[in-house]
Scaffold this active site. Structure first.
Site, PDB file in Angstrom:
ATOM      1  N   SER A 137      -8.788  27.027  46.919  1.00  0.00           N
ATOM      2  CA  SER A 137      -7.662  26.071  46.556  1.00  0.00           C
ATOM      3  C   SER A 137      -6.812  26.636  45.930  1.00  0.00           C
ATOM      4  O   SER A 137      -6.558  27.497  45.224  1.00  0.00           O
ATOM      5  CB  SER A 137      -8.189  24.293  46.289  1.00  0.00           C
ATOM      6  OG  SER A 137      -6.824  23.811  45.702  1.00  0.00           O
ATOM      7  N   TYR A 150     -10.829  19.958  38.071  1.00  0.00           N
ATOM      8  CA  TYR A 150     -10.337  20.663  40.006  1.00  0.00           C
ATOM      9  C   TYR A 150      -9.883  22.122  39.493  1.00  0.00           C
ATOM     10  O   TYR A 150     -10.441  22.919  40.628  1.00  0.00           O
ATOM     11  CB  TYR A 150      -9.788  19.653  40.755  1.00  0.00           C
ATOM     12  CG  TYR A 150      -9.941  19.806  42.072  1.00  0.00           C
ATOM     13  CD1 TYR A 150     -10.402  20.125  43.398  1.00  0.00           C
ATOM     14  CD2 TYR A 150      -8.296  20.509  42.680  1.00  0.00           C
ATOM     15  CE1 TYR A 150     -11.090  20.380  44.228  1.00  0.00           C
ATOM     16  CE2 TYR A 150      -8.611  20.627  43.494  1.00  0.00           C
ATOM     17  CZ  TYR A 150      -9.679  20.745  44.363  1.00  0.00           C
ATOM     18  OH  TYR A 150      -9.659  21.158  46.080  1.00  0.00           O
TER      19      TYR A 150
END
Length: 246
Positions: A137, A150
């Protein structure tokens, strides 16, 4: 038909980016096994595309072993492993995330790649070829506040990709990653906190191209990195982010 005949596993292939990768791979001639906890969506995508599916919790060693064995049994080989399954957490101060939620994030985003490698790499070494694609990501490159754990999990994925690539290259195994920006997928609400026009506009203002990434964007990029056209590319974490990380 850039993936003609390639036996492929796509974890989390029943929705979002994973579904986009499955649809693109099938269109390019691959044989695809969708591995997903969501049986209904896995079945839906399989029926729509001609892929096969198996219920899999990627954080469990037993499920991962069964997933790899199923691909080999059904297709006769395993050529490509796409570690796409992932979860996030709602935006919050880093000290407020409950421990059980932290553990689940590490299990799905981090441990799953370790478990899959333990099963797939010996097979790839034996056949002297194989491709692993990890979905990381932009959060691992340009972290956003209030998504600390995250962000950290995806930073791990990028480092793991590079470490795997340099170790496995002599065995003919390539390992790459994709770094998507937030997409219009079921996970979007998790990243935004609330999915409102105002929150969408605020986030889109940070993406120079001016739109979210799509499952099709990820499918196209994944197809290239997993095809023989990318035979000289390994250890790359490619941004698919409309310029957000520049």
């Amino acid at each position: 038909m850039r993936l003609q005949g390639k036996s492929t596993i796509v974890t989390g292939g029943g929705s979002g980016f994973g579904e986009g990768i499955v649809r693109k791979f099938i269109a390019e001639g691959a044989k695809v096994l969708i591995a997903d906890r969501d049986e209904a969506n896995a079945r839906r995508v399989a029926e729509a595309t001609g892929a096969q599916w198996i219920r899999t919790d990627v954080a469990r060693a037993e499920d991962t072993r069964s997933m790899i064995d199923a691909a080999v049994e059904r297709f006769g080989a395993l050529d490509v492993l796409v570690n796409n399954a992932g979860i996030g957490h709602l935006p919050q101060p880093l000290e407020d995330l409950p421990e059980d939620e932290f553990d689940r994030i590490l299990a799905v985003n981090v441990k799953s790649i370790y478990l899959a490698a333990k099963e797939a790499v010996p097979r790839f070494k034996a056949q002297k070829k194989g491709v692993i694609l990890n979905i990381a990501s932009t959060a691992g490159v340009s972290p956003r506040p209030r998504l600390a754990w995250y962000n950290a999990s995806k930073g791990w994925v990028i480092t793991a990709t590079r470490a795997m690539a340099v170790e496995l290259a002599p065995f003919g195994i390539r390992v790459n990653a994709l770094n998507p920006v937030a997409g219009d997928t079921p996970l979007l609400k998790t990243f935004l906190g609330e999915d409102t026009p105002q929150m969408r506009a605020k986030f889109l203002a940070t993406i120079p191209i001016g739109r979210f990434s799509t499952p099709e964007d990820l499918g196209n990029a994944a197809c290239f990195l997993c095809s023989d056209e990318a035979s000289m590319i390994t250890g790359v974490a490619m941004e698919v982010d409309g310029g957000r990380c520049i």
